[in-house]
Design an enzyme around this catalytic site. Structure first.
Site, PDB file in Angstrom:
ATOM      1  N   TRP A 101      54.748  55.715 -23.162  1.00 49.52           N
ATOM      2  CA  TRP A 101      54.621  54.268 -22.915  1.00 49.52           C
ATOM      3  C   TRP A 101      53.330  53.710 -23.494  1.00 49.52           C
ATOM      4  O   TRP A 101      53.301  52.639 -24.088  1.00 49.52           O
ATOM      5  CB  TRP A 101      54.744  53.944 -21.428  1.00 49.52           C
ATOM      6  CG  TRP A 101      56.098  54.247 -20.872  1.00 49.52           C
ATOM      7  CD1 TRP A 101      56.392  55.096 -19.844  1.00 49.52           C
ATOM      8  CD2 TRP A 101      57.365  53.717 -21.315  1.00 49.52           C
ATOM      9  NE1 TRP A 101      57.760  55.128 -19.633  1.00 49.52           N
ATOM     10  CE2 TRP A 101      58.365  54.303 -20.504  1.00 49.52           C
ATOM     11  CE3 TRP A 101      57.752  52.824 -22.317  1.00 49.52           C
ATOM     12  CZ2 TRP A 101      59.723  54.016 -20.665  1.00 49.52           C
ATOM     13  CZ3 TRP A 101      59.105  52.539 -22.476  1.00 49.52           C
ATOM     14  CH2 TRP A 101      60.070  53.124 -21.662  1.00 49.52           C
ATOM     15  N   ASP A 168      48.919  49.027 -17.667  1.00 51.51           N
ATOM     16  CA  ASP A 168      50.357  49.056 -17.417  1.00 51.51           C
ATOM     17  C   ASP A 168      50.541  49.886 -16.150  1.00 51.51           C
ATOM     18  O   ASP A 168      50.346  51.098 -16.155  1.00 51.51           O
ATOM     19  CB  ASP A 168      51.062  49.706 -18.618  1.00 51.51           C
ATOM     20  CG  ASP A 168      52.560  49.914 -18.382  1.00 51.51           C
ATOM     21  OD1 ASP A 168      53.055  49.539 -17.300  1.00 51.51           O
ATOM     22  OD2 ASP A 168      53.224  50.457 -19.286  1.00 51.51           O
ATOM     23  N   LYS A 192      60.538  49.875 -10.793  1.00 49.90           N
ATOM     24  CA  LYS A 192      60.214  51.222 -10.320  1.00 49.90           C
ATOM     25  C   LYS A 192      59.696  51.219  -8.888  1.00 49.90           C
ATOM     26  O   LYS A 192      60.203  51.939  -8.064  1.00 49.90           O
ATOM     27  CB  LYS A 192      59.237  51.899 -11.267  1.00 49.90           C
ATOM     28  CG  LYS A 192      59.998  52.410 -12.483  1.00 49.90           C
ATOM     29  CD  LYS A 192      59.218  52.544 -13.711  1.00 49.90           C
ATOM     30  CE  LYS A 192      60.165  52.827 -14.884  1.00 49.90           C
ATOM     31  NZ  LYS A 192      59.603  52.366 -16.152  1.00 49.90           N
TER      32      LYS A 192
HETATM   33  C1  LIG Z   1      59.484  52.173 -17.401  1.00 43.25           C
HETATM   34  C2  LIG Z   1      58.172  51.914 -18.009  1.00 43.25           C
HETATM   35  C3  LIG Z   1      58.011  50.989 -19.054  1.00 43.25           C
HETATM   36  C4  LIG Z   1      59.158  50.249 -19.681  1.00 43.25           C
HETATM   37  O1  LIG Z   1      59.657  49.315 -18.819  1.00 43.25           O
HETATM   38  P1  LIG Z   1      60.842  48.309 -19.207  1.00 43.25           P
HETATM   39  O2  LIG Z   1      60.878  47.454 -18.013  1.00 43.25           O
HETATM   40  O3  LIG Z   1      62.064  49.141 -19.412  1.00 43.25           O
HETATM   41  O4  LIG Z   1      60.448  47.587 -20.435  1.00 43.25           O
HETATM   42  C5  LIG Z   1      56.730  50.773 -19.517  1.00 43.25           C
HETATM   43  N1  LIG Z   1      55.675  51.409 -19.005  1.00 43.25           N
HETATM   44  C6  LIG Z   1      55.791  52.314 -18.010  1.00 43.25           C
HETATM   45  C7  LIG Z   1      54.583  53.000 -17.480  1.00 43.25           C
HETATM   46  C8  LIG Z   1      57.045  52.588 -17.491  1.00 43.25           C
HETATM   47  O5  LIG Z   1      57.181  53.487 -16.498  1.00 43.25           O
END
Ligand SMILES: *Cc1c(COP(=O)(O)O)cnc(C)c1O
Length: 356
Positions: A101, A168, A192
């Protein structure tokens, strides 16, 4: 049927959130209307949005220096929106990369300005968080991924930086207390640890905005979203509502201190089980292990299929590792009960006796 939901995302939500969300689809707060058909500019939705925003501020102990936005899209949208708003064309942003990511975020940022990767743990298959790095004092910001969902590593002490810190936090948002005030920007896709897919939460320190010279498309401009109170256009109403319910649940359960206590109890049990049984191997450096996603391998890879089949038989969902990493991944987000971790630990012990 009892299902243990170890999905990495979208993932488990509190049962009571699901019950309230179902009820609101039929009749939202006694209005006779569904949450799916109320206007986003009604006081009904205003109340939802305001509660979501104030809950975020309360949980993160933020002052009015920060704004909380609920925007369309997933974290991937933020990979582009962050540099578009914070990185001038000739300026440089620092990216700390520990997994897929973070790598994607850095790649997107390079479309908007210069990117310097200050750490990259791909030399050790992303099994650690690089601590030995320097950030150029002139960098517009330092971007980190607080929890590496795929690889199972997590920052346990955030870096001290002179430049604004951007994170993030998609896969560990609200999993523990921290000094959130010192972040320049935090973003998280909701699916999540805080709700349903379709909405991003963005926390941004207002004084960082308005500094880039490029023209920013209206829908991508944080400042314009702030001016419009997250209501520039129709927000993902239902997804915001589910986030609000989840935030309310976190507060009612005892806030981030209690979330951390539960998350530690679950992850301690799982890692102890992995470490105590020679059949399994966790590759991540111990001090960087994630509270949220535990990745491990069977020392004899030919047993993996049998292990996954047994999990399936016991209704344990979502434990197959990410396709580029392999092995087993057990995701233990806030809403996962300890009993589910106990169940998979029992299964691991039984499997080890049979195949040890
Ligand atoms: C799942 C995830 C993403 C991507 O998320 P989307 O909502 O599918 O764009 C980005 N960064 C992290 C740390 C993630 O776990």
């Amino acid at each position: 049927m009892k299902v243990h939901n170890f999905n990495s995302g979208p993932s488990i939500l509190p049962r009571t959130v699901m019950e309230q969300a179902s009820q609101a689809i039929l009749d939202f707060n006694g209005t006779g209307l569904s949450i799916l058909e109320i206007g986003h500019r009604t006081t009904h939705f205003q109340d939802v949005l305001q509660e979501a925003i104030s809950s975020v501020k309360q949980l993160m102990d933020l002052s009015d220096d920060h704004e909380v936005l609920f925007l369309h899209g997933g974290a991937t949208t933020q990979f582009m929106q962050v540099p578009m708003n914070l990185l001038d064309e000739k300026a440089t942003a620092a990216y700390h990369v520990n997994g897929i990511w973070g790598k994607k975020a850095a790649t997107e940022a390079a479309l908007f300005g210069n990117v310097t990767v200050v750490a990259d743990s791909s030399d050790q298959q992303n099994t650690y968080i690089g601590k030995d790095f320097t950030v150029p004092a002139s960098a517009s910001y330092l971007h980190i991924t607080s929890n590496n969902t795929v690889e199972g590593t997590q920052w346990h002490q955030f870096p001290e930086t002179e430049v604004p810190l951007v994170a993030d936090m998609s896969s560990d948002i609200f999993c523990r207390p921290a000094d959130y005030k010192r972040f320049g920007l935090i973003y998280a896709g909701a699916q999540k640890n805080m709700g349903a897919a379709g909405v991003n939460m963005v926390v941004v320190r207002k004084d960082l905005l308005g500094k880039v010279s490029r023209k920013i498309p209206t829908i991508m401009d944080y400042q314009k979203h702030i001016d419009a109170g997250s209501l520039m256009n129709t927000p993902p109403v239902f997804a915001v509502y589910v986030s609000m319910l989840t935030l309310r649940w976190i507060l009612q359960e005892g806030g981030l201190t209690e979330m951390e206590r539960r998350n530690k109890a679950k992850s301690d049990l799982l890692y102890q089980t992995i470490d105590s049984l020679p059949l399994y191997r966790a590759q991540v450096v111990k001090s960087d292990r994630s509270l949220m996603n535990a990745v491990f391998f069977l020392n004899d890879p030919s047993l993996e299929t049998a292990f996954l089949d047994l999990c399936k038989k016991e209704n344990m969902i979502g434990v197959k590792g990410y396709r580029t990493v392999g092995g087993i991944r057990v995701s233990m987000y806030n809403a996962l009960p300890l009993s589910s971790v106990e169940a998979i630990c029992d299964l691991m012990k039984d499997f080890a006796i049979k195949h040890g």
